[in-house]
Write a protein that holds these residues in place. Structure first.
Motif, short mmCIF file in Angstrom:
data_model
loop_
_atom_site.label_atom_id
_atom_site.label_comp_id
_atom_site.label_asym_id
_atom_site.label_seq_id
_atom_site.Cartn_x
_atom_site.Cartn_y
_atom_site.Cartn_z
N LEU A 1 81.48 -43.25 75.75
CA LEU A 1 80.54 -44.33 75.41
C LEU A 1 81.29 -45.65 75.44
N LEU B 1 79.93 -49.65 76.10
CA LEU B 1 78.69 -50.37 76.35
C LEU B 1 78.93 -51.83 76.71
N LYS C 1 74.06 -51.09 78.60
CA LYS C 1 74.37 -50.14 79.65
C LYS C 1 75.65 -49.40 79.28
N ASN C 2 75.60 -48.06 79.36
CA ASN C 2 76.79 -47.24 79.13
C ASN C 2 77.61 -47.23 80.42
N THR D 1 78.52 -43.78 82.04
CA THR D 1 77.53 -42.96 82.72
C THR D 1 76.65 -43.75 83.68
N ALA E 1 70.63 -48.40 78.07
CA ALA E 1 70.47 -48.04 76.67
C ALA E 1 69.82 -49.19 75.93
N GLU F 1 69.47 -43.89 74.91
CA GLU F 1 70.12 -43.91 76.22
C GLU F 1 69.10 -43.38 77.20
#
Length: 248
Positions: free
Chosen positions: A4, A6, A194-195, A198, A202, A247
């Motif tokens: 994680l 962000l 935004k993560n 990945t 979010a 998410e």
């Protein structure tokens, strides 16, 4: 499994004393947005011979959720939050001050005029006692932006005294921060995030937090000023959680 990390556009809505929205400010460059969900622990300990000191029961109960938000964007609205204040519009029209009475201190100290943002042309004046002309260029020094005046060394007013000044001042518009007026800040915090691990988007929604500044605002800091607000997140009526993170 994934990590994680962000990035995010963070928005703050400063609520009124009755909890009404005043509109979202942002996106804000937030350097910290931390949520802590602490708990209390109650332990029933054994007093029996064979198990003395061991836990017979352990119960954890929730405490209020905590949030800390720090930002280095400092528009007037956010600075007002960090100073527990309010903002007000500044709208000073241009005009002319005619024969404004000024007492000049001795020892080169400044006197404040009634206006600031002065025009650098058309300044005239007179010495009150003994009555006579004032040579603006040689007798006084003016800080036009701040609206300050002082006697010049070697001039007719070096020892200080009463004068009158006539000058023009320019219009001023902007926002004033009036600090120290409100003991707490009620705010909603929204994150469009935004993560980076990945690539998924979010959202973070803190419907209401009661915040206060945790550090002084250093107006003469050598680095960009960062202000920090921290406090408790409220569980609002009709909500089943004090905050939500999604998410997508």
């Amino acid at each position: 499994m994934s990590g994680l990390m962000l990035s995010g556009n963070i928005f703050i809505d400063r609520l009124t004393d009755t909890g009404a929205s005043t509109g979202l400010i942002g996106p804000i460059n937030v350097t910290q947005l931390a949520i802590n969900t602490p708990s209390n622990e109650a332990v029933r300990s054994s007093k029996k011979k064979a198990s003395y000191g061991q836990a017979l029961d352990v119960v954890k109960t929730a405490q209020p959720t905590e949030v800390t938000i720090a930002f280095d964007d400092q528009p007037a609205e956010l600075l007002a939050m960090a100073l527990l204040g309010d903002t007000a519009e500044i709208n000073q029209g241009s005009g002319t001050a005619t024969d404004e009475a000024v007492t000049l201190p001795a020892n080169g100290r400044w006197a404040k005029l009634a206006h600031s943002n002065l025009a650098e042309i058309g300044v005239s004046g007179a010495i009150v006692s003994p009555a006579g002309p004032l040579a603006v260029a040689t007798d006084i020094e003016i800080n036009y932006a701040a609206g300050l005046v002082r006697a010049k060394k070697g001039g007719a007013m070096e020892a200080g005294g009463a004068i009158t000044l006539t000058y023009q001042y320019n219009a001023i518009s902007g926002i004033s921060v009036k600090g120290g007026l409100r003991p707490q800040i009620r705010a909603r915090i929204l994150g469009d995030m935004k993560n980076l691990a990945t690539g998924k988007n979010a959202n973070l929604d803190i419907p209401e937090a009661s915040l206060a500044p945790t550090n002084a605002v250093d107006f003469m800091a050598s680095e960009f000023v960062t202000t920090t607000l921290a406090g408790k997140i409220k569980l609002l009526d009709g909500k089943d959680a004090p905050f939500e993170y999604h998410e997508l």
